[in-house]
Design a protein around this motif. Structure first.
Motif, PDB file in Angstrom:
ATOM      1  N   THR A   1       0.856  -1.184   0.000  1.00  0.00           N
ATOM      2  CA  THR A   1       0.000   0.000   0.000  1.00  0.00           C
ATOM      3  C   THR A   1       0.887   1.228   0.000  1.00  0.00           C
ATOM      4  N   PHE A   2       0.678   2.083  -0.995  1.00  0.00           N
ATOM      5  CA  PHE A   2       1.433   3.320  -1.131  1.00  0.00           C
ATOM      6  C   PHE A   2       0.467   4.472  -0.864  1.00  0.00           C
ATOM      7  N   ALA A   3       0.412   4.908   0.382  1.00  0.00           N
ATOM      8  CA  ALA A   3      -0.501   5.982   0.779  1.00  0.00           C
ATOM      9  C   ALA A   3       0.283   7.268   0.977  1.00  0.00           C
ATOM     10  N   GLY A   4       0.909   7.718  -0.110  1.00  0.00           N
ATOM     11  CA  GLY A   4       1.578   9.006  -0.136  1.00  0.00           C
ATOM     12  C   GLY A   4       0.711   9.943  -0.968  1.00  0.00           C
ATOM     13  N   TYR A   5       0.762  11.216  -0.719  1.00  0.00           N
ATOM     14  CA  TYR A   5      -0.161  12.118  -1.399  1.00  0.00           C
ATOM     15  C   TYR A   5       0.058  12.126  -2.912  1.00  0.00           C
ATOM     16  N   THR A   6       1.319  12.026  -3.357  1.00  0.00           N
ATOM     17  CA  THR A   6       1.591  11.968  -4.800  1.00  0.00           C
ATOM     18  C   THR A   6       2.231  10.644  -5.211  1.00  0.00           C
ATOM     19  N   ASN A   7       3.052  10.053  -4.374  1.00  0.00           N
ATOM     20  CA  ASN A   7       3.808   8.836  -4.674  1.00  0.00           C
ATOM     21  C   ASN A   7       4.740   9.013  -5.871  1.00  0.00           C
TER      22      ASN A   7
ATOM     23  N   LEU B   1      -3.041   5.120  -2.721  1.00  0.00           N
ATOM     24  CA  LEU B   1      -3.949   6.139  -2.208  1.00  0.00           C
ATOM     25  C   LEU B   1      -3.278   7.482  -2.461  1.00  0.00           C
ATOM     26  N   VAL B   2      -3.852   8.274  -3.361  1.00  0.00           N
ATOM     27  CA  VAL B   2      -3.256   9.551  -3.745  1.00  0.00           C
ATOM     28  C   VAL B   2      -4.258  10.677  -3.515  1.00  0.00           C
ATOM     29  N   GLY B   3      -3.739  11.905  -3.490  1.00  0.00           N
ATOM     30  CA  GLY B   3      -4.608  13.063  -3.397  1.00  0.00           C
ATOM     31  C   GLY B   3      -5.331  13.303  -4.707  1.00  0.00           C
TER      32      GLY B   3
ATOM     33  N   ARG C   1      -4.554  22.260  -4.321  1.00  0.00           N
ATOM     34  CA  ARG C   1      -4.240  23.630  -4.755  1.00  0.00           C
ATOM     35  C   ARG C   1      -3.559  24.425  -3.640  1.00  0.00           C
ATOM     36  N   LYS C   2      -4.062  24.295  -2.399  1.00  0.00           N
ATOM     37  CA  LYS C   2      -3.457  25.010  -1.270  1.00  0.00           C
ATOM     38  C   LYS C   2      -2.040  24.507  -0.995  1.00  0.00           C
ATOM     39  N   ARG C   3      -1.837  23.214  -1.132  1.00  0.00           N
ATOM     40  CA  ARG C   3      -0.497  22.661  -0.906  1.00  0.00           C
ATOM     41  C   ARG C   3       0.472  23.165  -1.961  1.00  0.00           C
ATOM     42  N   GLU C   4      -0.009  23.329  -3.175  1.00  0.00           N
ATOM     43  CA  GLU C   4       0.843  23.861  -4.241  1.00  0.00           C
ATOM     44  C   GLU C   4       1.301  25.283  -3.903  1.00  0.00           C
TER      45      GLU C   4
ATOM     46  N   THR D   1       4.298  20.870  -9.773  1.00  0.00           N
ATOM     47  CA  THR D   1       3.226  21.017  -8.791  1.00  0.00           C
ATOM     48  C   THR D   1       2.754  19.681  -8.220  1.00  0.00           C
ATOM     49  N   VAL D   2       2.062  19.756  -7.097  1.00  0.00           N
ATOM     50  CA  VAL D   2       1.494  18.572  -6.450  1.00  0.00           C
ATOM     51  C   VAL D   2       0.539  17.863  -7.408  1.00  0.00           C
ATOM     52  N   GLY D   3      -0.339  18.633  -8.062  1.00  0.00           N
ATOM     53  CA  GLY D   3      -1.286  18.039  -9.001  1.00  0.00           C
ATOM     54  C   GLY D   3      -0.586  17.310 -10.138  1.00  0.00           C
ATOM     55  N   THR D   4       0.482  17.890 -10.651  1.00  0.00           N
ATOM     56  CA  THR D   4       1.243  17.248 -11.732  1.00  0.00           C
ATOM     57  C   THR D   4       1.891  15.968 -11.238  1.00  0.00           C
TER      58      THR D   4
END
Length: 194
Positions: free
Chosen positions: A52-58, A85-87, A95-98, A106-109
């Motif tokens: 299980t990889f529960a990092g926000y972006t991995n 498990l990703v954001g 967006r706020k984390r970015e 970016t986090v989203g990318t």
């Protein structure tokens, strides 16, 4: 004793045995990036039941581990459950984390790179992905009875935050507490289409 051989006696200091709750801590690293890549590789390769990889972006996993997709696909085909498990790359939390990080990649990318890598693995039974925005400040990576846990510090990136290597040794210990956290997030997460 045979003729010509010598007995060697080494003096050893006192043996310390952990008996408290911290006995599940195998190692601690001041930075996630201080843990050797070989540790991650051996934990991934040795797991046979669940990853299980529960990092926000991995995101970093795909950069540090060549052919990770092929390795995970092979594991899933042999019965290992593989979960990411990703954001949500489009969420307000992301967006706020970015804004906090203020970096070009970016986090989203980074999340989209993980989703793209999972998609390129092709449909594989045993490989799943879900979205959750509730683990933005805590990454938990599980490998059967071992895990790596990174509590994210303020505006630092994941590789700059500390990390603990845990091994499950007791009920309701550190391992089980973090595992329960991941289970709750997984169950409330939204499926990501791969």
């Amino acid at each position: 004793m045979r003729s010509g051989s010598r007995d060697v006696v080494a003096e050893v200091g006192p043996v310390r045995v952990k008996t408290g709750h911290d006995r599940e801590i195998v190692a601690a690293y001041p930075f996630r990036s201080a843990a050797p890549t070989s540790l991650w590789a051996s934990l991934i390769d040795d797991a046979s039941q669940a990853l299980t990889f529960a990092g926000y972006t991995n995101y970093f996993l795909w950069q540090q581990h060549p052919r990770l997709g092929a390795r995970l696909t092979a594991k899933a085909r042999h019965g290992t459950r593989v979960r990411f498990l990703v954001g949500d790359p489009e969420s307000e939390v992301t967006r706020k984390r970015e804004e906090v990080e203020g970096v070009p990649l970016t986090v989203g990318t980074r999340i989209k790179i993980t989703l793209d890598a999972l998609t390129k693995m092709g449909p594989t039974d045993g490989v799943e992905a879900r979205f959750s925005d509730q683990h933005i400040a805590l990454s938990v990576f599980m490998f059967d009875d071992q895990m790596l846990v990174t509590p994210h510090i303020a505006s630092l990136l994941g590789d700059e935050s500390p990390m603990l290597h845990l091994r499950r040794l007791e009920e309701d210990g550190l391992y089980d507490r973090f595992a329960s956290h991941v289970t709750a997030l997984w169950e409330s997460g939204r499926p990501a289409e791969l």
